[in-house]
Design a protein around this motif. Sequence first.
Motif, short mmCIF file in Angstrom:
data_model
loop_
_atom_site.label_atom_id
_atom_site.label_comp_id
_atom_site.label_asym_id
_atom_site.label_seq_id
_atom_site.Cartn_x
_atom_site.Cartn_y
_atom_site.Cartn_z
N CYS A 23 5.39 0.75 0.85
CA CYS A 23 5.27 0.05 2.13
C CYS A 23 4.26 -1.08 2.04
O CYS A 23 3.19 -1.05 2.65
CB CYS A 23 4.86 1.04 3.23
SG CYS A 23 6.15 2.19 3.72
N GLY A 24 4.58 -2.09 1.23
CA GLY A 24 3.72 -3.26 1.13
C GLY A 24 2.47 -3.01 0.31
O GLY A 24 2.41 -2.12 -0.54
N GLY A 25 1.45 -3.83 0.60
CA GLY A 25 0.19 -3.72 -0.12
C GLY A 25 -0.93 -4.29 0.73
O GLY A 25 -0.81 -4.45 1.94
N ILE A 26 -2.03 -4.63 0.09
CA ILE A 26 -3.17 -5.22 0.81
C ILE A 26 -2.85 -6.68 1.11
O ILE A 26 -2.71 -7.50 0.21
CB ILE A 26 -4.45 -5.10 -0.03
CG1 ILE A 26 -4.75 -3.63 -0.32
CG2 ILE A 26 -5.63 -5.76 0.69
CD1 ILE A 26 -5.93 -3.42 -1.26
N ASN A 27 -2.70 -6.99 2.40
CA ASN A 27 -2.30 -8.33 2.84
C ASN A 27 -0.99 -8.78 2.22
O ASN A 27 -0.77 -9.96 1.95
CB ASN A 27 -3.39 -9.37 2.55
CG ASN A 27 -4.63 -9.13 3.39
OD1 ASN A 27 -4.54 -8.66 4.52
ND2 ASN A 27 -5.79 -9.44 2.83
N ARG A 28 -0.11 -7.80 1.97
CA ARG A 28 1.21 -8.08 1.40
C ARG A 28 2.26 -7.29 2.17
O ARG A 28 2.10 -6.09 2.41
CB ARG A 28 1.27 -7.71 -0.10
CG ARG A 28 0.33 -8.52 -0.99
CD ARG A 28 0.74 -9.99 -1.02
NE ARG A 28 -0.09 -10.77 -1.92
CZ ARG A 28 -1.19 -11.43 -1.56
NH1 ARG A 28 -1.59 -11.37 -0.29
NH2 ARG A 28 -1.88 -12.12 -2.41
N LEU A 29 3.34 -7.96 2.56
CA LEU A 29 4.41 -7.35 3.35
C LEU A 29 5.67 -7.12 2.51
O LEU A 29 6.15 -8.05 1.85
CB LEU A 29 4.78 -8.24 4.53
CG LEU A 29 4.01 -8.12 5.84
CD1 LEU A 29 4.49 -9.18 6.81
CD2 LEU A 29 4.19 -6.74 6.45
N SER A 30 6.18 -5.90 2.53
CA SER A 30 7.52 -5.63 2.00
C SER A 30 8.50 -5.88 3.15
O SER A 30 8.48 -5.17 4.15
CB SER A 30 7.63 -4.18 1.54
OG SER A 30 6.79 -3.94 0.43
#
Length: 563
Positions: free
Chosen positions: A205-212
């Motif tokens: 489900c995404g990452g740090i300040n990163r969107l899936s």
Amino acid sequence: MAKLLVKLQRYFRRKPVRFFTLLALYLAAGSLVFLHSGFSGEPTVPGSPRSPAGGEGPGLPYLGVMQLSRGFRAAATIPGRVRRHGPWFKSTSKEPAERGKARDNGGTRSRALRGRSGREKEEDRARYIGCYVDNTRQRTLRGMSFFDYKKMTVFRCQDNCAERGYLYAGLEFGAECYCGHKIQASNASESECNMECKGERSNTCGGINRLSIYRLELAQESARRYGSAIFRGCFRRPDNVSIALPASQLMLNMSVDKCVDFCTEKEYPLSALAGTSCHCGFPTTLFPLHEREDEQLCAQKCPGEEFESCGTADFLLVYQTQVQDNRCMDRRFLPSRAKQLVALASFPGAGNTWARHLIELATGFYTGSYYFDGSLYNKGFKGERDHWRSGRTICIKTHESGQKEIESFDSAILLIRNPYKALMAEFNRKYGGHIGFAAHAHWKGKEWPEFVANYAPWWATHTLDWLRYGKKVLVVHFEDLKRDLFVQLQRMVGLLGITACEDRLLCVEGQKDGNFKRSGLRKLEYDPYTPEMRKMISGYIKTVDTALKLRNLSGVPDDYYPR
């Protein structure tokens, strides 16, 4: 024997505590036996068993003798115990040391690959777009958002965004969900979207300040939204815009939000953007919103928001605000007793409740029902509590298909829906309620095959019986009603003997979604119909199609046949 009973009576009179103790034990034992039988019993599906010739098609040797009327409806079905896990449930039997070793060897790459395999399973309902940069100052997806730091899953995020009509769903930090209509950021490396979802370790489900980010393939089935506003489309400017859209204002720093907010304050349900001009009004015969244009004709950037389109002087981008159009919301009982009883007949799952909602808005009169459903009454269907022969309602909902019941009505609107869709809708209602869904255990268990074996022939006999015994029958296909609501609703209202006001019908188009609508995204990950089921249902479709054409009616729509 009498002496023994007298002795017991005298004994318990002297020892009342022992009597009540034995009575309590007896009742407790009976309750345990009852509960055990309730849990261990299998759900029963009423109706006749599958005929050996059920898959032969047009022959249908047993259609005429199936008795699936009031008794069928009244039979109780009690779902058995259901294990509360679906196909996403994964066993985690690795020892801690093995898990640590796998983490060391695979690292972020293994999590990214695992997330990718999970995304492939979601392709039927959403398509994975990629990993994108996100920050708190300028969000990549600027619609609704919500967080769940314990149970967030990819499906939950997609389902919530699709239910609100958004085109994209994005996940971040393993627990945050964002929705939007446009992606307003640059791509990032796939390895940066490697955080496990809080509610499912098998997916990322995404990452740090990163969107899936996922594109919701089924969102187009529901209304597209922009924040709280519903997108209606691109339309040619009406000839006399000042009359068609009476409120307007020049906005040099125009954006969708500003125009929608302005029209909301003025209490208009429509907001139309024309470059730097904002117009507000109602859908009327001067501006009916029936002839949509290519959205590219309205693709001029907004002066106040570069990622948004604001239409042009000749082509308007129209949004529906949260203001309710009250021109079609008044409803009441008939002022005098109806001279004729009109049935709104359909097979269960064919959209009868939705059709009642439309008819009530279009006519201003309550609809009745052959049955009583408290949940429908509580949602505003006040005619639900009246007896179906009261004569106070404009038409009566019924699923009956026997000759006696059909001949009780003077005329009927017969609503027909694709049997593949109708059967699944009724199965969901049966095991999940009006807006719920059947559990995967029900689809995979014996309930679904038994349901299809009994309900599929009823889909055919229901239509055939109404065509045979109905006195004056207007056939309406559910798919046609969705595709061309205005025209089909005019036909339905005409049979009811009501002169349709065009502005009122246009109001209905803007309020067409009732309170009983399932999310457009909640879709099974597999086809529940076996080849044998499809062969059987295809035979019933051909039979109904032939019956309709013999009465000089259009046959069933082409999409009834599986591709």
